[in-house]
Write a protein that holds these residues in place. Structure first.
Motif, PDB file in Angstrom:
ATOM      1  N   ASN A 107      13.903   7.852  -0.808  1.00  0.00           N
ATOM      2  CA  ASN A 107      14.354   6.649  -1.513  1.00  0.00           C
ATOM      3  C   ASN A 107      15.246   5.802  -0.598  1.00  0.00           C
ATOM      4  OD1 ASN A 107      13.095   7.475  -3.871  1.00  0.00           O
ATOM      5  ND2 ASN A 107      14.887   8.646  -4.530  1.00  0.00           N
ATOM      6  N   GLY A 108      14.965   4.520  -0.586  1.00  0.00           N
ATOM      7  CA  GLY A 108      15.772   3.615   0.222  1.00  0.00           C
ATOM      8  C   GLY A 108      15.209   3.402   1.620  1.00  0.00           C
ATOM      9  N   SER A 109      14.197   4.188   1.983  1.00  0.00           N
ATOM     10  CA  SER A 109      13.641   4.074   3.339  1.00  0.00           C
ATOM     11  C   SER A 109      12.861   2.770   3.536  1.00  0.00           C
ATOM     12  CB  SER A 109      12.712   5.255   3.626  1.00  0.00           C
ATOM     13  OG  SER A 109      11.621   5.243   2.720  1.00  0.00           O
ATOM     14  N   GLY A 110      12.459   2.164   2.412  1.00  0.00           N
ATOM     15  CA  GLY A 110      11.643   0.964   2.509  1.00  0.00           C
ATOM     16  C   GLY A 110      10.196   1.256   2.129  1.00  0.00           C
ATOM     17  N   LYS A 111      10.005   2.350   1.394  1.00  0.00           N
ATOM     18  CA  LYS A 111       8.648   2.782   1.016  1.00  0.00           C
ATOM     19  C   LYS A 111       7.923   1.730   0.172  1.00  0.00           C
ATOM     20  CE  LYS A 111       8.583   6.409  -1.688  1.00  0.00           C
ATOM     21  NZ  LYS A 111       8.055   6.379  -3.060  1.00  0.00           N
ATOM     22  N   THR A 112       8.567   1.303  -0.923  1.00  0.00           N
ATOM     23  CA  THR A 112       7.916   0.345  -1.822  1.00  0.00           C
ATOM     24  C   THR A 112       7.587  -0.955  -1.096  1.00  0.00           C
ATOM     25  OG1 THR A 112       9.343   1.260  -3.540  1.00  0.00           O
ATOM     26  CG2 THR A 112       8.072  -0.696  -4.106  1.00  0.00           C
ATOM     27  N   THR A 113       8.564  -1.444  -0.348  1.00  0.00           N
ATOM     28  CA  THR A 113       8.367  -2.690   0.400  1.00  0.00           C
ATOM     29  C   THR A 113       7.215  -2.536   1.393  1.00  0.00           C
ATOM     30  OG1 THR A 113      10.750  -3.022   0.226  1.00  0.00           O
ATOM     31  CG2 THR A 113       9.560  -4.449   1.752  1.00  0.00           C
ATOM     32  N   SER A 114       7.168  -1.407   2.072  1.00  0.00           N
ATOM     33  CA  SER A 114       6.109  -1.197   3.072  1.00  0.00           C
ATOM     34  C   SER A 114       4.733  -1.120   2.417  1.00  0.00           C
ATOM     35  CB  SER A 114       6.365   0.092   3.870  1.00  0.00           C
ATOM     36  OG  SER A 114       7.578  -0.011   4.572  1.00  0.00           O
ATOM     37  N   ASP A 143       9.010  -0.193 -11.625  1.00  0.00           N
ATOM     38  CA  ASP A 143       9.217  -1.630 -11.862  1.00  0.00           C
ATOM     39  C   ASP A 143       9.103  -2.431 -10.574  1.00  0.00           C
ATOM     40  OD1 ASP A 143       9.599  -1.101 -14.493  1.00  0.00           O
ATOM     41  OD2 ASP A 143      11.807  -1.129 -14.402  1.00  0.00           O
ATOM     42  N   GLN A 144       9.696  -1.881  -9.545  1.00  0.00           N
ATOM     43  CA  GLN A 144       9.704  -2.594  -8.276  1.00  0.00           C
ATOM     44  C   GLN A 144       8.294  -2.770  -7.718  1.00  0.00           C
ATOM     45  OE1 GLN A 144      12.086  -0.560  -5.419  1.00  0.00           O
ATOM     46  NE2 GLN A 144      12.036  -2.293  -3.992  1.00  0.00           N
ATOM     47  N   LEU A 145       7.486  -1.707  -7.835  1.00  0.00           N
ATOM     48  CA  LEU A 145       6.115  -1.801  -7.345  1.00  0.00           C
ATOM     49  C   LEU A 145       5.332  -2.823  -8.178  1.00  0.00           C
ATOM     50  CD1 LEU A 145       4.423  -0.432  -5.085  1.00  0.00           C
ATOM     51  CD2 LEU A 145       3.390   0.980  -6.862  1.00  0.00           C
ATOM     52  N   THR A 251      10.543   1.547   9.426  1.00  0.00           N
ATOM     53  CA  THR A 251      11.065   0.306   8.829  1.00  0.00           C
ATOM     54  C   THR A 251      12.386  -0.114   9.469  1.00  0.00           C
ATOM     55  OG1 THR A 251      12.249   1.571   7.160  1.00  0.00           O
ATOM     56  CG2 THR A 251      10.029   0.822   6.581  1.00  0.00           C
ATOM     57  N   LYS A 252      12.753  -1.353   9.192  1.00  0.00           N
ATOM     58  CA  LYS A 252      14.064  -1.915   9.558  1.00  0.00           C
ATOM     59  C   LYS A 252      14.321  -1.941  11.062  1.00  0.00           C
ATOM     60  CE  LYS A 252      15.506  -0.030   5.135  1.00  0.00           C
ATOM     61  NZ  LYS A 252      16.497   0.655   4.314  1.00  0.00           N
ATOM     62  N   MET A 253      13.247  -2.124  11.832  1.00  0.00           N
ATOM     63  CA  MET A 253      13.410  -2.236  13.276  1.00  0.00           C
ATOM     64  C   MET A 253      14.238  -3.465  13.629  1.00  0.00           C
ATOM     65  SD  MET A 253      12.141   0.240  14.997  1.00  0.00           S
ATOM     66  CE  MET A 253      11.375  -0.007  16.581  1.00  0.00           C
ATOM     67  N   ASP A 254      14.281  -4.423  12.714  1.00  0.00           N
ATOM     68  CA  ASP A 254      15.047  -5.655  12.937  1.00  0.00           C
ATOM     69  C   ASP A 254      16.538  -5.442  12.729  1.00  0.00           C
ATOM     70  OD1 ASP A 254      14.019  -5.224  10.208  1.00  0.00           O
ATOM     71  OD2 ASP A 254      15.300  -6.930   9.720  1.00  0.00           O
ATOM     72  N   SER A 255      16.922  -4.400  11.971  1.00  0.00           N
ATOM     73  CA  SER A 255      18.345  -4.282  11.679  1.00  0.00           C
ATOM     74  C   SER A 255      19.015  -3.170  12.469  1.00  0.00           C
ATOM     75  CB  SER A 255      18.600  -4.092  10.179  1.00  0.00           C
ATOM     76  OG  SER A 255      17.445  -3.719   9.501  1.00  0.00           O
ATOM     77  N   ILE A 276       5.249  -1.041  12.095  1.00  0.00           N
ATOM     78  CA  ILE A 276       6.703  -1.145  12.050  1.00  0.00           C
ATOM     79  C   ILE A 276       7.111  -2.305  11.142  1.00  0.00           C
ATOM     80  CG2 ILE A 276       7.374   0.061  14.161  1.00  0.00           C
ATOM     81  CD1 ILE A 276       7.270  -2.426  15.699  1.00  0.00           C
ATOM     82  N   GLY A 277       8.172  -2.065  10.392  1.00  0.00           N
ATOM     83  CA  GLY A 277       8.741  -3.080   9.509  1.00  0.00           C
ATOM     84  C   GLY A 277       9.750  -3.899  10.281  1.00  0.00           C
ATOM     85  N   THR A 278       9.623  -5.214  10.172  1.00  0.00           N
ATOM     86  CA  THR A 278      10.449  -6.090  11.001  1.00  0.00           C
ATOM     87  C   THR A 278      11.272  -7.071  10.180  1.00  0.00           C
ATOM     88  OG1 THR A 278       8.679  -7.727  11.194  1.00  0.00           O
ATOM     89  CG2 THR A 278       8.701  -5.958  12.830  1.00  0.00           C
ATOM     90  N   GLY A 279      11.429  -6.813   8.878  1.00  0.00           N
ATOM     91  CA  GLY A 279      12.208  -7.705   8.033  1.00  0.00           C
ATOM     92  C   GLY A 279      11.926  -7.430   6.569  1.00  0.00           C
ATOM     93  N   GLU A 280      12.537  -8.206   5.696  1.00  0.00           N
ATOM     94  CA  GLU A 280      12.416  -7.953   4.253  1.00  0.00           C
ATOM     95  C   GLU A 280      11.259  -8.691   3.596  1.00  0.00           C
ATOM     96  OE1 GLU A 280      16.159  -6.838   2.081  1.00  0.00           O
ATOM     97  OE2 GLU A 280      16.938  -8.404   3.399  1.00  0.00           O
ATOM     98  N   LYS A 281      10.674  -9.636   4.320  1.00  0.00           N
ATOM     99  CA  LYS A 281       9.604 -10.439   3.720  1.00  0.00           C
ATOM    100  C   LYS A 281       8.253  -9.716   3.800  1.00  0.00           C
ATOM    101  CE  LYS A 281      10.423 -14.403   5.915  1.00  0.00           C
ATOM    102  NZ  LYS A 281      11.669 -14.194   6.677  1.00  0.00           N
TER     103      LYS A 281
END
Ligand code: GDP
Length: 299
Positions: A107-114, A143-145, A251-255, A276-281
């Protein structure tokens, strides 16, 4: 491509410094090796991978009679690229009309977003994607998904919180068949750190998938947050050994300034980095290409 890799700017500081340090020495000195080690650790390449790389470089310096820092730098770039392996795109089923991708991650890793990012990407490539909300433990995850699904216009199959993930997957497989979807992405448990038996859950899910798609699932991806560094890796390794992981999404290679983590991941888990995830969009996900990643770090 400068623009494309702007997300790496914080990690790049180490590698460009590393580049300069070595580049300037026309001799290979102990100080150079020490500085090299410090910088590799600062970039979060990790102790094991760093020491392996240093050993390998020492060996090459000897075997290839290297004289200068820039030769060492070139060797380092080659070794870093080799460590990451070949670019490995998502694997699609050759025999069934449906490809099934399972995704796990703390949880929090960015799974849903990815998952949303991958779904969006595949949709843009012409695939007909459907999502299953199999992380039923947290109402918020479902809900988020669903919210993402609406935003990117991809159907999400879900049940109420605490329902059986296997039942959700069953529903989703049926829905995929009825709708003629060709890719199903399943969001699965985010509870990797508790005593909860993820292995057993995945076994059940696999069985259900194989009733519909005998050669599935086709991918089992783990989402790993780059900002959590070496600790996350320890945990990931435990799972990678037992569940037949086919790849990771970092994820979060940008931060982070610790993007060297990617090398530790590839070295330690022995599975390819797929994205790789490079942002929140939703567009902030790129297929991982080892060569251009390493080039960008030294640029
Ligand atoms: P989950 O609990 O694993 O499903 O995590 P979420 O998908 O909800 O993501 C957790 C947080 O990380 C959210 O605020 C996301 O916007 C953020 N996030 C996810 N991927 C990335 C990324 O590649 N870069 C950045 N900067 N943030 C990200």
């Amino acid at each position: 491509s400068e623009q494309r890799f702007s997300f790496l700017s914080r990690t790049k500081q180490w590698f460009s410094r590393l580049g300069a340090t070595i580049q300037e020495s026309d001799q290979i000195t102990d100080e150079m090796w020490e500085e090299l080690e410090d910088l590799m650790l600062a970039a979060d390449i990790g102790p094991n991978t760093t020491s392996w790389l240093l050993k390998r470089l020492h060996q090459r310096v000897e075997e290839e009679h290297m004289q200068t820092g820039s030769q060492v730098q070139q060797a380092l770039r080659e070794e870093l690229t080799a460590l990451l392996g070949k670019p490995t795109p998502l694997h699609f089923s050759q025999t069934s009309p449906l490809t099934v991708i399972l995704v796990i991650g703390v949880n929090g890793s960015g799974k849903t977003t990815s998952i949303a990012k991958m779904a969006n990407r595949l949709t843009n490539e012409g695939h007909k994607v459907i999502l299953a909300a199999g992380d039923t433990f947290r109402a918020a995850a479902i809900d988020q998904l669903k919210e993402w699904g609406e935003r990117i216009n991809v159907p999400v199959i879900s049940q109420s919180p605490n329902s059986d993930p296997g039942a959700v997957v069953y529903d989703a497989l049926q829905a995929a068949q009825n709708r003629g979807s060709d890719v199903l992405i399943v969001d699965t448990a985010g509870r990797l750190h508790t005593k909860y038996n993820l292995m057993e859950e995945l076994r059940k899910i696999n069985k259900i998938i194989q009733k519909f798609v005998p050669d599935g699932p086709h991918e089992l991806l783990m989402v790993i947050d780059a900002t959590t560094g070496q600790n996350a890796l320890l945990q990931a390794r435990k799972f990678a050994e037992h569940i037949g992981l086919t790849g990771v999404v970092i994820t979060k290679m940008d931060s982070t300034a610790k993007g060297g983590f990617a090398f530790a991941v590839a070295d330690d888990l022995g599975v390819p980095i797929k994205f790789i995830g490079t942002g929140e969009k939703v567009g902030d996900l790129i297929p991982f290409d080892p060569k251009s990643f390493v080039s960008a770090l030294f640029a």
